[in-house]
Design a protein around this motif. Structure first.
Motif, PDB file in Angstrom:
ATOM      1  N   TYR A   1       0.836  -1.202   0.000  1.00 26.60           N
ATOM      2  CA  TYR A   1       0.000   0.000   0.000  1.00 26.60           C
ATOM      3  C   TYR A   1       0.871   1.251   0.000  1.00 26.60           C
ATOM      4  O   TYR A   1       0.613   2.208  -0.754  1.00 26.60           O
ATOM      5  CB  TYR A   1      -0.897  -0.032   1.237  1.00 26.60           C
ATOM      6  CG  TYR A   1      -1.982   1.013   1.262  1.00 26.60           C
ATOM      7  CD1 TYR A   1      -3.144   0.874   0.498  1.00 26.60           C
ATOM      8  CD2 TYR A   1      -1.877   2.137   2.064  1.00 26.60           C
ATOM      9  CE1 TYR A   1      -4.150   1.817   0.533  1.00 26.60           C
ATOM     10  CE2 TYR A   1      -2.881   3.093   2.110  1.00 26.60           C
ATOM     11  CZ  TYR A   1      -4.015   2.925   1.344  1.00 26.60           C
ATOM     12  OH  TYR A   1      -5.010   3.873   1.380  1.00 26.60           O
TER      13      TYR A   1
ATOM     14  N   THR B   1      -9.559  -7.799  -2.302  1.00 23.37           N
ATOM     15  CA  THR B   1      -8.776  -6.805  -3.036  1.00 23.37           C
ATOM     16  C   THR B   1      -8.799  -7.087  -4.539  1.00 23.37           C
ATOM     17  O   THR B   1      -8.925  -6.176  -5.359  1.00 23.37           O
ATOM     18  CB  THR B   1      -7.323  -6.795  -2.533  1.00 23.37           C
ATOM     19  OG1 THR B   1      -7.322  -6.529  -1.128  1.00 23.37           O
ATOM     20  CG2 THR B   1      -6.503  -5.730  -3.231  1.00 23.37           C
TER      21      THR B   1
ATOM     22  N   SER C   1      -8.564  -2.578  -5.423  1.00 23.36           N
ATOM     23  CA  SER C   1      -7.890  -1.504  -4.694  1.00 23.36           C
ATOM     24  C   SER C   1      -7.381  -2.017  -3.356  1.00 23.36           C
ATOM     25  O   SER C   1      -8.112  -2.703  -2.621  1.00 23.36           O
ATOM     26  CB  SER C   1      -8.852  -0.335  -4.457  1.00 23.36           C
ATOM     27  OG  SER C   1      -8.297   0.596  -3.557  1.00 23.36           O
TER      28      SER C   1
ATOM     29  N   SER D   1      -6.872  -0.185  -0.871  1.00 26.83           N
ATOM     30  CA  SER D   1      -7.592   0.536   0.183  1.00 26.83           C
ATOM     31  C   SER D   1      -8.668  -0.351   0.796  1.00 26.83           C
ATOM     32  O   SER D   1      -8.953  -0.268   2.001  1.00 26.83           O
ATOM     33  CB  SER D   1      -8.235   1.808  -0.378  1.00 26.83           C
ATOM     34  OG  SER D   1      -7.261   2.722  -0.810  1.00 26.83           O
ATOM     35  N   SER D   2      -9.240  -1.229  -0.013  1.00 31.85           N
ATOM     36  CA  SER D   2     -10.263  -2.133   0.496  1.00 31.85           C
ATOM     37  C   SER D   2      -9.662  -3.109   1.501  1.00 31.85           C
ATOM     38  O   SER D   2     -10.292  -3.442   2.506  1.00 31.85           O
ATOM     39  CB  SER D   2     -10.923  -2.901  -0.652  1.00 31.85           C
ATOM     40  OG  SER D   2      -9.965  -3.681  -1.367  1.00 31.85           O
TER      41      SER D   2
END
Length: 396
Positions: A241, A363, A368, A370-371
């Motif tokens: 990330y 994901t 993403s 972020s998920s």
């Protein structure tokens, strides 16, 4: 936590011996389990993995850890604590070298499985042996044991100082060099364990532990399961990330090292919180902070935000296991400790086995990272909520 037999005289320098023993979780957990996250982005790019495949590598590692934790007691009774600590740590070194040998998915999975089994043997047997050594100085036993449990933080810190810069210097596709260097580092750290005069006859007690009832602590076990699933998702994918957000080697290294450094201040930060309540309140507070640390990057990717996330997550992550140990000590008689700790280990182990695979699949589906972070934070928050409903137990 198990009942222990002690058969030799007290060591002359217990702090030195426990520091040497701490190299077992340094190698098995700090490097063997968590350093994978530092190499994962380059491995995923080079080997064309999905996030599900990347998560599976930590799932198989966690499955190995669970299996190893369940068989450690029997192996120790047959071979002794020091032998199992050494064998488990050597297995972790071997697994690191195997990871450098090939990009074959099956071989890498086998190496991660071996790393999990070895880490469990080294950590469980090492913790038991550290407990025996600490008993030589009862007034300092808590401090002496804290030296052992700082081991994973040392491994995270040392790998964080090496791997990101190595990958940057060697270029794309150099993940195998990273594994090779980490294997060499782990081998060097294992030498003191092989040479130290550890108690060769100490073993776990063969007494039959008191029966353990799951129902009174079912909600607490569920909360601990959620912690296992949530923390490992953050620790698996967070470096990816940071990289995807534009963070280079220095940013990745700083982030990882901040998590490692948190291990050294954890006992002082949470000492009073762990004494607050005999129910699940302490675990709820610590897990809530852990969830906040995991969620912070969702609100911004500035250097300050990432640094705060690493510190908040790290200082609480290392404390959750200690809070469950305190829960067991407060609520159960000593004869019940083995059964209670075994139940906690199984619940946590299943959670951290499923977490990376499930979050990786989510994901892939959403597209993403972020998920993954959101799911991790939500899972930790649910764990905190569940723990809040755990009431103190009445000892028989």
């Amino acid at each position: 936590m198990t009942l222990l037999d002690r058969t030799e005289a007290a060591p002359a320098n217990p702090a030195r011996l426990i520091l040497i023993l701490s190299l077992a979780p340094t190698v098995g957990l700090g490097i063997g389990r968590f350093a994978y996250s530092l190499l994962l982005p380059d491995m995923r790019d080079s080997l064309s993995w999905t996030y599900s495949a990347a998560g599976f590598m930590n799932t198989i590692n966690a499955a190995g850890y669970l299996a190893g934790a369940l068989i450690t007691s029997k192996l120790v009774q047959r071979y002794g604590l020091s032998a199992i600590v050494r064998v488990g740590t050597l297995a972790c070194v071997l697994s690191l070298a195997l990871c450098a040998a090939s990009g074959n998915f099956v071989l890498l999975s086998a190496a991660r499985l071996i790393a999990g089994i070895g880490a469990a043997l080294a950590f469980v047997a090492g913790g038991a042996l550290a407990t025996i050594i600490a008993q030589a100085q009862p007034a300092r036993s808590a401090f002496l044991l804290s030296l052992f449990y700082a081991g994973p933080g040392i491994g995270i810190l040392s790998s964080g100082l090496i791997a990101p810069f190595l990958l940057q210097a060697a270029g794309p596709g150099s993940w195998w060099i990273g594994w090779l260097v980490l294997a060499a580092l782990a081998a060097a750290m294992t030498l003191p364990l092989l040479l130290a005069p550890l108690d060769s006859h100490a073993t776990m007690s063969s007494e039959t532990p008191a029966s353990f009832r799951v129902r009174p602590v079912l909600i607490y076990l569920a909360g601990y399961f959620m912690f296992g699933a949530g923390y490992i998702a953050y620790m698996t994918f967070m470096i990816a990330y940071v990289r995807d957000a534009g963070g280079g080697a220095a940013a990745q290294s700083a982030f990882w090292c901040l998590i490692g450094c948190s291990a050294f201040v954890t006992p002082w930060v949470w000492r009073r919180v762990m004494a607050l309540h005999r129910g699940g309140l302490s675990t709820t507070i610590i897990l809530s902070v852990n969830a906040i640390g995991a969620a912070l990057p969702l609100f911004g990717l500035s250097t300050a935000m990432l640094a705060i996330s690493a510190l908040v997550f790290g200082v609480s992550f290392f404390a959750v296991v200690a809070s469950t140990t305190a829960f067991v000590r407060f609520n159960y008689s000593q004869a019940e400790w083995p059964g209670a700790i075994a139940a906690m280990t199984i619940s946590f182990g299943i959670g951290q086995t499923l977490g990376p695979l499930v979050v990786g699949a989510i994901t892939d589906a959403i597209g993403s990272l972020s998920s993954a972070l959101a799911v991790s934070a939500a899972t930790l928050a649910i764990g905190a909520l569940l723990s809040a409903f755990q009431q103190p137990l009445r000892r028989a």
